[in-house]
Design an enzyme around this catalytic site. Sequence first.
Site, PDB file in Angstrom:
ATOM      1  N   HIS A  35       0.843  -1.200   0.000  1.00  0.00           N
ATOM      2  CA  HIS A  35       0.000   0.000   0.000  1.00  0.00           C
ATOM      3  C   HIS A  35       0.873   1.243   0.000  1.00  0.00           C
ATOM      4  O   HIS A  35       2.099   1.151   0.106  1.00  0.00           O
ATOM      5  CB  HIS A  35      -0.980  -0.016   1.175  1.00  0.00           C
TER       6      HIS A  35
ATOM      7  N   HIS B  87       1.258   3.890   2.040  1.00  0.00           N
ATOM      8  CA  HIS B  87       1.782   4.620   3.186  1.00  0.00           C
ATOM      9  C   HIS B  87       3.303   4.601   3.053  1.00  0.00           C
ATOM     10  O   HIS B  87       3.897   3.580   2.697  1.00  0.00           O
ATOM     11  CB  HIS B  87       1.315   3.994   4.511  1.00  0.00           C
TER      12      HIS B  87
ATOM     13  N   ASP C 244       5.971   4.394   4.753  1.00  0.00           N
ATOM     14  CA  ASP C 244       6.902   3.419   5.346  1.00  0.00           C
ATOM     15  C   ASP C 244       6.920   2.095   4.591  1.00  0.00           C
ATOM     16  O   ASP C 244       7.683   1.192   4.939  1.00  0.00           O
ATOM     17  CB  ASP C 244       6.600   3.200   6.837  1.00  0.00           C
ATOM     18  N   HIS C 245       6.091   1.983   3.537  1.00  0.00           N
ATOM     19  CA  HIS C 245       6.087   0.741   2.743  1.00  0.00           C
ATOM     20  C   HIS C 245       6.610   0.947   1.313  1.00  0.00           C
ATOM     21  O   HIS C 245       6.755  -0.018   0.577  1.00  0.00           O
ATOM     22  CB  HIS C 245       4.684   0.130   2.705  1.00  0.00           C
TER      23      HIS C 245
ATOM     24  N   ASP D  39      -0.083  -4.050   6.743  1.00  0.00           N
ATOM     25  CA  ASP D  39      -0.928  -3.280   7.664  1.00  0.00           C
ATOM     26  C   ASP D  39      -2.405  -3.648   7.512  1.00  0.00           C
ATOM     27  O   ASP D  39      -2.963  -3.574   6.415  1.00  0.00           O
ATOM     28  CB  ASP D  39      -0.759  -1.780   7.410  1.00  0.00           C
TER      29      ASP D  39
ATOM     30  N   HIS E 111      -7.288  -1.677   5.771  1.00  0.00           N
ATOM     31  CA  HIS E 111      -6.458  -0.623   6.362  1.00  0.00           C
ATOM     32  C   HIS E 111      -7.117   0.711   6.038  1.00  0.00           C
ATOM     33  O   HIS E 111      -8.217   0.747   5.498  1.00  0.00           O
ATOM     34  CB  HIS E 111      -5.048  -0.768   5.763  1.00  0.00           C
TER      35      HIS E 111
ATOM     36  N   HIS F 295       6.424  -5.038  12.249  1.00  0.00           N
ATOM     37  CA  HIS F 295       5.821  -3.708  12.123  1.00  0.00           C
ATOM     38  C   HIS F 295       5.512  -3.121  13.508  1.00  0.00           C
ATOM     39  O   HIS F 295       4.430  -2.612  13.769  1.00  0.00           O
ATOM     40  CB  HIS F 295       4.544  -3.785  11.257  1.00  0.00           C
TER      41      HIS F 295
HETATM   42 ZN   LIG Z   1      -0.005   1.630   6.613  1.00  0.00          ZN
END
Ligand SMILES: [Zn+2]
Length: 304
Positions: free
Chosen positions: A63, A65, A67-68, A213, A143, A271
């Site tokens: 996804h 976000h 941090d990914h 997530d 999410h 995570h």
């Molecule tokens: Zn996320």
Amino acid sequence: MRSFEVTILGSGAALPTANRNPTAQFVKCKNRYILIDCGEGTQVQLRKFKCKLQQIDHILISHLHGDHFFGLVGLLSTMNLLGRSQSVNIYGPEALHKIISNQLEVGGARLEFEINFHPLLGNETKLLFEDKCIEIHTFPLKHRIETNGFLIKEKKMPPSLLGEVFKEDKVPLAAIPFFKRFENFTDDNGKIHEFENYIAASIAPKSYAYCSDTSFLPSIAESCKGATVMYHEATFTEIHKDKAKKTNHSTAIDAAKIGVLCNVKTLFLGHFSARYNDTIIHLEEAKTVFKNVFAVEDGDVIQI
Ligand SMILES: [Zn+2]
């Protein structure tokens, strides 16, 4: 030789810490190399943990976000600087394709290799890739934005001949097709050769489920039932379960319940929110639900 292993490149949540990079995992399955998620600094982690970045053929982004995926353009850029000519497959939310081209274009950069982009909608269960050895599937997670889980599976291989014993016993070559059909073979002298002595037992194929997530989502079991190993996010412990609900994340207990529902052999948690100094409570809580559970650290190598 079996080879199916996962190197944890980043085990932290949105805020990186001194010990935990944001999410990324390098998967080696039957000599196929797959990167799952690509948080900031992933290319440095690949170097640090001796994963060959030019071997990566498939990049799966769960996804958007940061941090990914904030490490993705940096990684592609390095592949280019190192002279890559072989194309790479990227699977991720549609907007990612544009983000990559925009980031490269503003600096006048051009990649000398093709990107085969495969858009993911975040609400589908489907096969993304297969060849004679492996399959990659996606399944939906729940999410704050569209998020994809991934399942990497070995294919069942045909039975293999035990060459050494076969030669030693001087079995005629004509026996091979019989043995591969699990049938005995009678030679010209009337001697019966039993297939069981010459055929290696077919090993059950293994699989790895990656649950990025997500809130607690029992429907994961529809796609991941019986997975050999599962990674599931466990951002929070029970004391912060309201926070987990609010941010569409899981607690360690939520993750453990999914491990039970999917009947996996081994569960790995990751995570972790930067607010925790260690994972003792995560593991204590998860073990009340599912015994065979571990917490990942950056640099861990999981043998599937
Ligand atoms: Zn996320």
